[in-house]
Design a protein around this motif. Structure first.
Motif, short mmCIF file in Angstrom:
data_model
loop_
_atom_site.label_atom_id
_atom_site.label_comp_id
_atom_site.label_asym_id
_atom_site.label_seq_id
_atom_site.Cartn_x
_atom_site.Cartn_y
_atom_site.Cartn_z
N GLY A 29 8.29 1.42 20.36
CA GLY A 29 7.90 0.07 20.02
C GLY A 29 6.54 -0.06 19.38
O GLY A 29 6.16 -1.15 18.96
N GLU A 30 5.80 1.03 19.31
CA GLU A 30 4.48 0.97 18.68
C GLU A 30 4.61 1.17 17.17
O GLU A 30 5.43 1.96 16.70
N PHE A 31 3.77 0.47 16.43
CA PHE A 31 3.74 0.60 14.98
C PHE A 31 2.78 1.74 14.64
O PHE A 31 1.57 1.58 14.72
N VAL A 32 3.33 2.89 14.25
CA VAL A 32 2.54 4.11 14.03
C VAL A 32 2.29 4.29 12.54
O VAL A 32 3.19 4.67 11.79
N GLN A 33 1.10 4.02 12.09
CA GLN A 33 0.76 4.18 10.68
C GLN A 33 0.43 5.63 10.35
O GLN A 33 -0.23 6.33 11.12
N GLY A 34 0.90 6.08 9.18
CA GLY A 34 0.61 7.42 8.71
C GLY A 34 -0.65 7.46 7.86
O GLY A 34 -1.12 6.44 7.34
N ALA A 35 -1.16 8.67 7.68
CA ALA A 35 -2.41 8.84 6.93
C ALA A 35 -2.19 9.30 5.50
O ALA A 35 -3.15 9.36 4.72
N SER A 36 -0.94 9.62 5.12
CA SER A 36 -0.69 10.16 3.79
C SER A 36 -1.02 9.13 2.72
O SER A 36 -0.70 7.94 2.84
N ARG A 37 -1.67 9.61 1.66
CA ARG A 37 -2.03 8.75 0.53
C ARG A 37 -1.35 9.21 -0.75
O ARG A 37 -1.90 9.10 -1.84
N GLY B 82 0.82 -1.21 0.00
CA GLY B 82 0.00 0.00 0.00
C GLY B 82 0.85 1.26 0.00
O GLY B 82 1.96 1.28 -0.53
N PHE B 83 0.33 2.31 0.62
CA PHE B 83 1.02 3.60 0.62
C PHE B 83 2.27 3.56 1.51
O PHE B 83 2.34 2.79 2.47
N GLY B 84 3.22 4.42 1.16
CA GLY B 84 4.48 4.43 1.90
C GLY B 84 4.34 4.72 3.37
O GLY B 84 5.06 4.16 4.20
N ALA B 85 3.40 5.61 3.73
CA ALA B 85 3.21 5.98 5.12
C ALA B 85 2.49 4.91 5.92
O ALA B 85 2.49 4.95 7.16
N GLU B 86 1.87 3.94 5.23
CA GLU B 86 1.08 2.93 5.93
C GLU B 86 1.92 1.77 6.46
O GLU B 86 1.65 1.25 7.54
N ALA B 87 2.92 1.34 5.70
CA ALA B 87 3.67 0.14 6.06
C ALA B 87 5.17 0.38 6.22
O ALA B 87 5.76 0.06 7.25
N ALA B 88 5.80 0.95 5.19
CA ALA B 88 7.26 1.07 5.20
C ALA B 88 7.76 2.11 6.20
O ALA B 88 8.72 1.87 6.93
N ALA B 89 7.12 3.30 6.24
CA ALA B 89 7.59 4.36 7.14
C ALA B 89 7.50 3.95 8.61
O ALA B 89 8.44 4.18 9.38
N PRO B 90 6.39 3.34 9.06
CA PRO B 90 6.35 2.91 10.48
C PRO B 90 7.43 1.88 10.80
O PRO B 90 7.99 1.89 11.90
N ALA B 91 7.74 0.98 9.85
CA ALA B 91 8.81 0.01 10.09
C ALA B 91 10.16 0.71 10.21
O ALA B 91 10.99 0.35 11.05
N ALA B 92 10.38 1.74 9.39
CA ALA B 92 11.63 2.50 9.46
C ALA B 92 11.77 3.18 10.82
O ALA B 92 12.86 3.25 11.39
N ARG B 93 10.65 3.68 11.35
CA ARG B 93 10.72 4.33 12.68
C ARG B 93 11.13 3.32 13.74
O ARG B 93 11.95 3.65 14.62
N LEU B 94 10.60 2.10 13.70
CA LEU B 94 10.98 1.09 14.69
C LEU B 94 12.47 0.79 14.62
O LEU B 94 13.12 0.59 15.65
N ILE B 95 13.02 0.75 13.41
CA ILE B 95 14.46 0.51 13.25
C ILE B 95 15.26 1.65 13.85
O ILE B 95 16.26 1.44 14.56
#
Length: 723
Positions: A713-721, A690-703
């Protein structure tokens, strides 16, 4: 007085006398030669031959050296060695029928894999064609796509022929051996055929980790099992199972062809070397020095294990320290799992992805991996064909495939900084140039729109990166198309379109599409279609000749400007490009090897690091890009600002949503943090996420949280589409 008996023998003629003399002389010479040869052998060199005769009773048995351990940057063990009892069969002891079966099996496997690769190429060509069309695929195209997906996901299964009927001794041997090691004769036969097919000259391992009682029985009854050898063999052990599994590689016996290579000079047949990954790249350090034992044999060739002549112990290989951080690798792997779960929760069919974390100053790889992964311990022992096919299956996510270095993708909007840099360095744009974004860009009879039909109005480059305006970059792509391969040249300068040079085999160089590439491919396509007598532009031509069915057009450059179209880049290439943006224009060479150590962890040799390649970039241009990427993650309206809300370090980041028809959108995020002591670049991608802010960006924050020790430690999804 009687008369004497008359002597009727003919008189000896001079000619006969000569002949007798010659024959006598020859006989004398021959006897002299034999006499002197016996005298030479028995008197002059007798002691030497006695010594050689004694040596004939001695056999030299190799003792394999254990390989060196592999540790992370903090000295934590990633790979080590353990001893295991194994049962093997010598390849020269099996009958010709078994060897012929192995040859046939090898040929059938190659044919099946060739058919799979052909289906994969046809599928790629079909998807390229469908992605270039705005209308939905037809029912026939959907059916063909399903067929090709199934055919390309795994090779057709190849059956191993049964044990030859005219080999009763072989069948009896397998039956006796099977009773000892608890394996059916059919299984032993399958492993022999598969082993000979894979490596014809190598010993075939039948069973590993044999119970002690079976091991000892085979040792004591060696004469009853001709061609069967039992020995202690060193196996690799991976204490962290799936972590970094695609990086390490496996081991295999050296081939006769490799024995002739300079890098393997001095090795013997049967030596195990690294195959793929770190094991292959740094084999010369990890591979130790084999020892040997001289054993006494009797006249029948059997060993007398009660008498040992000499023993030279093996020397273990050197320890290799990598730049990887085990804790960060584990966190990145867990972050990928959470990203895929989150994507699935958003009704995206995600199941695979990759990540890269790197020091932008020198290219040290801190974490690198592909998801899904697999338990690396599976390859410490021989695996069956079914397991191997499962690990390669697309339906299972192809766990063996290292997407971080070998998968080529369009990168979506994460490519926009490269387009911006090309435009500014070419002079058609400045950091303050204002372009209008009305929400749509019309070019070549087509309409190119922002994601979600967004309209951003007048904006300069930093703001265009912050909100990820597609129309802004569409305009740059169209303008630069008239000036030649400007975007392409800058992309190649920053690492795209060729391997980065990481110290891992199997890296994919990617593709930066340009007019030359497409026009050449189209010319070949036309020539092929004419030869095959199929109409250009048809599905028949697609399958016969590939998918480059038209020449270069300006729309190709428009698509490239936003990381779409035929662009193919690996996550590692994108990370290398962002490292250059972070460090001021130095294109580093990613690497994993750090230093060679002894068993106690003391440095013996520092692995030479490749020098960075300097790319001249004007400071104002670079500052404008950095400003836009910083705003994207930290200021209102930024595409990932809600993901990084509350994060205590300033993040320069860019979302990306790549269209990969007929697949769902691919999620991307590329970022860096300019910390003075621990700078880091992170790239994450999730296929069909899906969108970059939904999956990849939250994973990058955890790293990043793990690297900087930030609580969260929380998986924070973004709203950008945005795209």
């Amino acid at each position: 007085m009687p008369n004497p008996i008359e002597d009727r023998r003919p008189p000896i003629t001079p000619q006969l006398a000569v002949r007798v003399a010659v024959l006598g002389g020859v006989a004398f010479v021959l006897f002299a030669i034999i006499f002197f040869r016996l005298w030479f052998l028995q008197v002059l060199t007798g002691d030497e031959y006695v010594s050689q005769a004694r040596e004939n009773r001695v056999r030299k048995v190799k003792i394999e050296a254990p390989r060196g351990n592999i540790v992370d940057r903090n000295g934590r063990t990633l790979v080590k060695t353990r001893a295991a009892p194994v049962v093997q069969i010598l390849p020269n002891s099996v009958p010709d029928e078994e060897t012929e079966a192995a040859d046939e099996y090898r040929t059938a496997l190659a044919s099946a894999e060739g058919a799979r690769l052909k289906a994969a190429e046809d599928l790629k060509a079909l998807e390229r064609r469908l992605s270039g069309k705005r209308r939905k695929p037809t029912k026939a195209q959907k059916a063909e796509r399903r067929r090709l997906r199934k055919a390309s996901s795994r090779a057709e299964r190849v059956a191993i022929p049964p044990i030859p009927a005219d080999a009763p001794e072989l069948r009896a041997l397998y039956r006796r051996l099977g009773k000892v090691i608890d394996l059916p004769p059919r299984t032993i036969h399958k492993r022999v055929v598969a082993g000979l097919a894979d490596q014809p000259g190598a010993n075939v391992t039948i069973k590993t980790d044999v119970p002690p009682e079976a091991f000892n029985f085979l040792l004591e009854h060696r004469d009853e099992f001709p061609g069967v050898v039992v020995e202690k063999k060193y196996l690799r052990y991976y204490p962290h199972d799936e972590l970094g599994a695609q990086l390490f590689g496996t081991l295999r016996e050296i081939s006769p062809e490799e024995l002739k290579e300079k890098r393997y000079r001095g090795l013997e047949q049967g030596t195990r070397i690294g195959k793929d990954g770190i094991e292959e790249t740094y084999d010369k350090y990890l591979r130790g020095t084999d020892g040997f034992t001289r054993v006494i044999v009797n006249s029948m060739g059997s060993r007398d294990d009660t008498r040992t002549a000499t023993r030279v112990p093996p020397i273990q290989g050197r320890q290799l320290q990598l730049t990887l951080d085990l804790g960060l690798q584990r966190e990145a792997n867990d972050a990928m799992a959470q990203a895929i779960d989150a994507a699935n929760g958003n009704f995206n069919p995600a199941k695979a992805g990759a990540f890269v974390a790197m020091d932008p100053r020198n290219g040290e790889v801190l974490a690198l991996g592909s998801y899904p992964s697999f338990d690396a311990n599976l390859f410490a022992k021989p695996i069956d064909q079914k397991t191997y096919e499962r690990l390669n299956s697309e339906d299972e996510g192809a766990p063996l495939f290292n997407r971080a270095i070998s998968a080529g993708y369009p990168t979506g909007s994460t490519f926009k900084p490269i387009t911006a840099l090309a435009a500014m360095e070419d002079g058609i744009l400045t950091p303050t140039t204002v372009l209008n974004d009305p929400g749509v860009f019309r070019y070549g009879g087509r309409e190119f729109k922002n994601a979600g039909d967004a309209v951003f109005g007048s904006l300069a480059l930093p703001r265009a990166l912050q909100v990820s305006s597609d129309v802004f970059f569409y305009q740059l792509g169209a303008s630069l198309n008239e000036r030649g391969p400007v975007i392409q040249d800058w992309a190649r300068k920053l690492s795209f379109g060729k391997p980065t040079g990481i110290d891992l085999p199997g890296e994919y160089g990617g593709l930066v599409p340009d007019r030359k590439w497409r026009d050449k491919g189209f010319a070949e396509y036309q020539k092929c279609a004419k030869k095959a007598k199929v109409p250009v532009g048809t599905q028949a031509a697609l399958f016969a000749c590939g998918g480059i069915e038209r020449p270069w057009a300006g729309g190709d450059n428009v698509n490239l400007a936003v990381g779409q179209g035929d662009l193919q880049a690996t996550p590692l290439q994108l990370a290398t490009a962002y490292a250059a943006l972070a460090n001021g224009g130095r294109v580093v060479t990613p690497h994993l090897g750090q230093e060679v150590q002894d068993g106690a962890g003391r440095q013996l040799e520092e692995i030479r690091k490749p020098l960075a390649r300097k790319v001249d970039i004007d400071t104002p241009d670079l500052d404008a890009i950095r400003s836009g990427l910083l705003a994207a993650a930290t200021q209102a309206g930024g595409t990932s600002v809600d993901v990084f809300e509350g994060f205590p370090y300033p993040v320069h980041g860019k979302t990306g949503t790549a269209e990969r028809q007929p697949n769902a959108d691919q999620s991307w995020y590329a970022c860096w943090v300019d910390d003075p002591t621990r700078p880091i670049v992170v790239v994450v991608t999730v296929e069909e996420g899906g969108f970059g802010a939904e999956a990849a960006a939250p994973a990058a924050r955890l790293i990043l949280e793990k690297w900087f020790g930030v609580r969260g430690g929380e998986f924070v999804q973004g709203a950008s589409r945005t795209q």
